[in-house]
Structure formats: C-alpha cells, structure tokens
Write an enzyme that holds these catalytic residues in place. Structure first.
Site, PDB file in Angstrom:
ATOM      1  N   ARG A 175      -4.620   1.140  -1.348  1.00 43.11           N
ATOM      2  CA  ARG A 175      -4.398  -0.251  -1.219  1.00 43.11           C
ATOM      3  C   ARG A 175      -4.190  -1.111  -2.388  1.00 43.11           C
ATOM      4  O   ARG A 175      -4.988  -1.169  -3.535  1.00 43.11           O
ATOM      5  CB  ARG A 175      -5.631  -0.691  -0.412  1.00 43.11           C
ATOM      6  CG  ARG A 175      -5.593  -2.119   0.155  1.00 43.11           C
ATOM      7  CD  ARG A 175      -6.630  -2.525   0.885  1.00 43.11           C
ATOM      8  NE  ARG A 175      -6.789  -3.919   1.464  1.00 43.11           N
ATOM      9  CZ  ARG A 175      -7.770  -4.559   1.839  1.00 43.11           C
ATOM     10  NH1 ARG A 175      -8.934  -4.115   1.537  1.00 43.11           N
ATOM     11  NH2 ARG A 175      -7.594  -5.712   1.998  1.00 43.11           N
ATOM     12  N   GLY A 225       2.497  -2.995   4.233  1.00 41.28           N
ATOM     13  CA  GLY A 225       3.294  -4.211   4.314  1.00 41.28           C
ATOM     14  C   GLY A 225       2.561  -5.456   4.250  1.00 41.28           C
ATOM     15  O   GLY A 225       1.572  -5.741   4.133  1.00 41.28           O
ATOM     16  N   GLU A 226       3.384  -6.378   4.898  1.00 38.00           N
ATOM     17  CA  GLU A 226       2.908  -7.915   5.056  1.00 38.00           C
ATOM     18  C   GLU A 226       3.418  -8.522   6.186  1.00 38.00           C
ATOM     19  O   GLU A 226       4.822  -8.447   6.413  1.00 38.00           O
ATOM     20  CB  GLU A 226       3.304  -8.782   3.915  1.00 38.00           C
ATOM     21  CG  GLU A 226       2.316  -9.845   3.632  1.00 38.00           C
ATOM     22  CD  GLU A 226       1.081  -9.313   3.007  1.00 38.00           C
ATOM     23  OE1 GLU A 226       0.077  -9.654   3.750  1.00 38.00           O
ATOM     24  OE2 GLU A 226       0.930  -8.572   1.897  1.00 38.00           O
ATOM     25  N   GLY A 238      15.224 -12.584  -4.719  1.00 37.79           N
ATOM     26  CA  GLY A 238      16.705 -12.984  -4.025  1.00 37.79           C
ATOM     27  C   GLY A 238      17.298 -11.807  -3.628  1.00 37.79           C
ATOM     28  O   GLY A 238      18.523 -12.091  -3.176  1.00 37.79           O
ATOM     29  N   CYS A 284       0.988  -1.295  -0.077  1.00 40.77           N
ATOM     30  CA  CYS A 284      -0.113   0.145   0.054  1.00 40.77           C
ATOM     31  C   CYS A 284       0.860   1.146  -0.075  1.00 40.77           C
ATOM     32  O   CYS A 284       2.116   1.223   0.032  1.00 40.77           O
ATOM     33  CB  CYS A 284      -0.950   0.058   1.294  1.00 40.77           C
ATOM     34  SG  CYS A 284      -1.939  -1.583   1.435  1.00 40.77           S
ATOM     35  N   VAL A 329      -4.129  -7.926  -1.239  1.00 42.19           N
ATOM     36  CA  VAL A 329      -3.365  -9.113  -1.217  1.00 42.19           C
ATOM     37  C   VAL A 329      -4.117 -10.066  -0.471  1.00 42.19           C
ATOM     38  O   VAL A 329      -4.095 -11.447  -0.974  1.00 42.19           O
ATOM     39  CB  VAL A 329      -1.948  -8.912  -0.898  1.00 42.19           C
ATOM     40  CG1 VAL A 329      -1.400 -10.449  -0.842  1.00 42.19           C
ATOM     41  CG2 VAL A 329      -1.136  -8.188  -1.973  1.00 42.19           C
TER      42      VAL A 329
END
Length: 610
Positions: A50, A78-79, A374, A2, A53
């Site tokens: 937003r 974030g997550e 990665g 977001c 997810v």
C-alpha cells in the site's frame, strides 16, 4: 496507489500458500512502500502493498466485509474520483461504512451491484474481489487502462498481479518467450497488443474489461467503449463543454490526504492541468520539470522539438504562482537508471525516455505523493502529425512505426526466417481498425479520423500510460491523468475532426477552450514531445556500453540479433538505423540504449527463447 496479487486454486487450501503469496507480494514493494499484508483462506490467497494517499487507518487491505451472510475480500489498486457520490448512493441502499477510504466504497459497490459496479465508477483502478459463499473471483480494470492487471492460468490455478514480476515470482511460472512474444517485441515494441503479456501464458486484463472466475471457467466482459453518435452542440457550446469537463476532471483528481503536485513541461497539456490545479488546489501548487545536463549547450532545433521548454515553464510559474522545481539529470544518472527501468517494466521499454522519467519521479516523490500529468490529450484531441498529415492518415499500418523492414533486417538468420515482422504488425493494425465503434453515418473523413483515434487509444496511449505507471510506481509516486477521464473522452470522441483541428491548429478545440485560462504564448506553442538529451557524452558512453555487450561471444542478444548488424549499429553510433525505432525519439543513442536494455532483460530475467 498499491500493488495487488493473488492466487486461486479450487483444489488446494489457500491457507498453505502464505509463503508463496508473500514472495509474490514482495516484488511489488515499490508500488506500496507504506504497508503490506496478506490474506489466505480456503482456495484463495491475496497480497497487497500500500501507498497511503487517503485514510491511513481505514483503508488497510486486503479488506474484508460481511453482508447478508456472505464474506467479501478485496485487493485494490487505484483511486476513485466519485467516492462521495457512490458512498451516498450506497448508504441509501442501507450500507454502513467504517472508514472514509475509497477502498471500502469499491468493495461495497461490488457487494451491492455485483459485476456492474464498475459502470458506476469514475477513476483509475485494478482490483479483485473474492466472494466466499459462491467462491467466485472478480477482476476489473479501469476504462482507459491507466492501472495494470496481469494474469495467468494453468494446472496450478489462476494467478494475478499488478505487474508481471509478481507472476514470475510464482513457482509454476517461467520467463519463456515464444514466437508470438518475439513478434510483439520486434513488430510492435515497445507497445503491446492489448491483453498480451509477451511471456508465454501471461496475459493482461484489457482496459474496460472484467473477468469472473468460477469452478466452471472464466467469463470476460467488455463493460465500456466510446460510442459514436451525432454531435449536436454548436462550436461555442462544444468549447464550453470541453472546458467544463476538463475542469471537473482535474478538480476531482485533486482529492488527497497527501500533497498533490503537477508535471509541467510548458506545453499545452501540462500547462492546462497546472492552471486548473493552481486555481482549485487548497495549497500552493508544486510543479516539476526535467532537463538534461548541458542541454542548453547541445540542444538542436528540429521539426519535432522546435524550441526548449524553460521560457514557457517560467511563464507558467510566474502566472500561476507555483512553487516550481527544475530538475536536471546528469548523463551518468541517465545511463545508470537504464537497468532499473527494465526491472520496472519487466521488459525492454523506451530506453532513456524511461530511465529519465524514473529518475524524475523519484525527485517529485521527495516533495509530493501525488502528481497530475498530461498523458492522453494528444490521443483524445488528435495532436499527433498522423491525425492531420495526409500521407500518415492514409498509411496502412501503425503510423508511429516506420522501421519494420529495418527491424527485420537486424534479426539473426534463424529469426529472420521464422518471423514475419510486417505481416504481424499489419494484422494487429487491421484487427483494431475493424473494431472501431462507428455509427455507420460518418463521412469518409470522420470515419478515417475515428479509426486513427481508436488506434491511438488502444496502442500509442496504452504504451505511454504503461510507461508512466511503471516508472512512477517504481518511485512510489501516484500519478493521475485527468485527460483520461472517461466522460471527457466520450464527449471528445464525437467532436468533428475539423473542430479538433480548429483554425488549423493541433488540438485546436482544446486551445479554444483554454483561451481565457493560459497565457497566449503557452496556449499557441507548437507541440513538443518528451525532451531528450543532445549531449555527445551520452552517445559516446552508450556506444561504449553496448560495445562491451557485443564483445562477449555469449551475449544473450546474439540469440536474436545478427552480430554484423549489431557491430555496424555500434560503429555508426546508431546512425546505421535510419528511422526512429518508435515514435519520434528512439533513434541514434536511444536505439543503442534500447538494445543494451534488451540484452540486460534477457540476462537478468533468464529469459528462455523458444
């Protein structure tokens, strides 16, 4: 993911700020194209865009929650990867949830644990909580700095946002760059000193830091850092633990209500994540790689790029049965995206290394909303040449910047006299080295290695994370970086340096941990950096593009750069600058593209040099 922004002013009513906060919020539309909302109340205004997810209905923001007679309001980017564990703990504390979103868990965690809530979180985040009763604003950023958070304070109050552009959209904030900002650009760029926002008065919440703003002032807390302690595990146990931690981090980061994919270059780091994700993801994994128009014709082997990626990608695709997407960018597309990549950063960045990534992320977004990448493995496991080459290890200064004298010579007379490029860079280098968290029991070799690792975590890694966040979020793509999992980072920090380079191989301990996971030709492939174009058309077109700039007598670039040096740079097609500007790739046409970006930035943002 977001976009978040806010404005706190204790001497005015936030309910009058709706139009201003909406203007700020709208600059972040790319970070959150699925929904946007504002919240205004006495003293505080929040804006939120937003990207959905998880939990489309239950995760709407700004999110409000009342508890024990107090109202709390959250904006969050974030997550969380340990959402369910925290939710269970909070339920045991008596809290009730009305959604399955991690947003509500973040807000409830603050309600229950206050400023210490971040210590319990595993994830990537930047968020702000307004506590109505005591009128405090709390800001927090994740441990490794994956998600951004900028702020400024003045007589107009405290203003914050996910990106600098949100702050610049406020009526009281101007795009002014003074001597310190110029030192940052020309001594360190495209990296930045942790906490520095280049523009005058604009700062960034540092990784692993929180801020609490009250009427009495601002209190900043550093809530996490790597900790040096004896490494007691055997080599076998260490190998097993590295594998376990990487598996756990990757599996946690597969949680999503939307499709998950993976970047795949055929190198060790992206291949490791692809292998684990392909095994653990509930559906067929889509993987993506980028190449450049006719690179198969013009590719030139060198020390940094000994071979091309395709055969390794093919091996990974076939071994792990992924749905692979080969994306090839044209030279014209690469050049066209240079402009937007500046707008994504709000600053000049890494030239076509940025523009190609922005284009690539848009291609991935056509198939998926989330992607694993990665980043951070080289900084954490010591994969760069400066971790093992004696002359680079012993260099006094940033080992990825070898062009300070040349950078200084490019400046016009005014700024050559006013800026001390070498001294500024060395000062920033020393400040970081002296802050390295050592136990005091390290050998000379281990001390040197940890100093280099800390330097990389705070500088080189931050630059790459910033690049990945801005380009991916400009494409409305959420990118997750399992190698930045703080539990893995902490464990690897204390692994002996000779084990990190086990069997005299870069990231040797990581390769050992993946022996039964990856095909041997991928496992032992020499490190390759992010690919670049070798096409002569790119050099020719960038030469022409920068020539157009320097032919204008009023080009903003002349405020900073010496005209003769610029013309020589163009006439030589970048060859007059003998070293890469930064790292291994920004040389030749990439340097021409960089200076074109600098000029465009000065012009587009109407930057005032003071």
């Amino acid at each position: 993911m977001c976009g978040i922004t806010g404005w706190l002013h204790y001497d005015r009513n936030g309910k009058d700020n709706g139009n201003q906060i909406e203007t700020m919020m709208n600059t972040l539309q790319y970070r959150g194209p699925d929904d946007k909302r504002i919240y205004t109340d006495q003293h505080i205004s929040f804006g939120h865009t937003r990207l959905i997810v998880i939990d489309p209905a239950g995760g709407q923001q700004p999110m409000q929650k009342e508890y024990d007679g107090n109202r709390y309001v959250l904006v969050y980017n974030g997550e969380l990867y340990n959402t369910e564990r925290l939710r269970l703990q909070l339920k045991k504390c008596g809290h009730i949830f009305r959604s399955h979103s991690d947003t509500e868990v973040v807000l409830t965690a603050y309600i229950e644990w206050g400023s210490r809530c971040v210590e319990k979180m595993n994830g990537i985040f930047a968020f702000a909580v307004w506590a109505e009763n005591d009128q405090t604003l709390y800001l927090a950023r994740d441990r490794l700095g994956v998600k951004p958070l900028f702020y400024t304070e003045s007589k107009e109050g405290f203003i914050f946002g996910s990106e600098i552009k949100a702050l610049l959209a406020h009526k009281s904030v101007s795009p002014i760059v003074k001597e310190e900002g110029l030192h940052e650009l020309f001594s360190l760029g495209p990296s930045r000193t942790p906490g520095c926002g280049i523009y005058e008065g604009i700062h960034e919440v540092k990784p692993a830091h929180t801020m609490k703003i009250t009427r009495m002032g601002i209190k900043t807390t550093h809530y996490w850092n790597v900790k040096s302690q004896p490494h007691l595990d055997s080599l076998e146990d260490t190998t097993n633990q590295v594998k376990s931690l990487l598996y756990n981090a990757t599996q946690r980061q597969l949680i999503s209500d939307k499709p998950v994919s993976a970047f795949l270059s055929g190198g060790l780091d992206s291949s490791a994540l692809t292998a684990i994700a392909a095994e653990k993801y509930k559906e067929k994994l889509h993987t993506f790689s980028i190449d450049y128009e006719e690179n198969d014709i013009y590719f030139k082997t060198n020390d940094f790029q000994p071979d091309t990626d395709k055969k390794y990608i093919d091996k990974m695709r076939d071994t792990f049965n992924t749905e692979h997407h080969y994306e090839t960018i044209t030279i014209d597309e690469l050049i066209h995206m240079l402009q937007e990549s500046v707008l994504a950063r709000d600053l000049p960045g890494m030239a076509d290394i940025d523009s190609s990534l922005l284009w690539f992320c848009r291609k991935i977004k056509q198939q998926a909303v989330v992607a694993l990448s990665g980043e951070c493995a080289d900084e954490i496991f010591g994969g760069y040449p400066w971790f093992y080459k004696k002359e680079l290890m012993e260099k006094k200064g940033f080992p990825w910047i070898n062009s300070l004298q040349q950078r200084h010579s490019l400046l016009n007379e005014k700024w050559r006299n006013r800026l001390n490029i070498d001294e500024y860079a060395y000062m920033r280098y020393l400040n970081t080295i002296k802050d390295t968290p050592l136990s005091g029991n390290e050998t000379k070799q281990e001390k040197s290695h940890k100093e280099m690792a800390y330097l990389n975590m705070n500088w080189f890694m931050q630059t790459l994370l910033e690049r990945k966040d801005r380009m991916s979020m400009r494409a409305s793509l959420e990118v997750r970086v399992p190698f930045a999992d703080h539990e893995l980072v902490q464990y690897v920090w204390n692994i002996p340096s000779e084990w990190k380079r086990l069997e005299d191989k870069e990231k040797g301990i990581l390769r050992k941990a993946l022996e039964d996971v990856l095909p041997s030709e991928v496992l032992y492939r020499k490190k390759n950096p992010y690919p670049k174009t070798h096409h002569p058309d790119y050099t020719n077109k960038m030469t022409a593009k920068l020539s157009e700039v320097i032919d204008k007598k009023d080009a903003p670039l002349y405020e900073l750069i010496d005209p003769k040096q610029l013309k020589q740079l163009v006439q030589s097609k970048g060859a007059s600058f003998p070293y890469p500007w930064y790292g291994q790739l920004m040389s030749g046409p990439q340097l021409l593209a960089y200076f074109w970006q600098v000029n465009y930035w000065l012009e587009a943002y109407n930057v005032k040099i003071s």
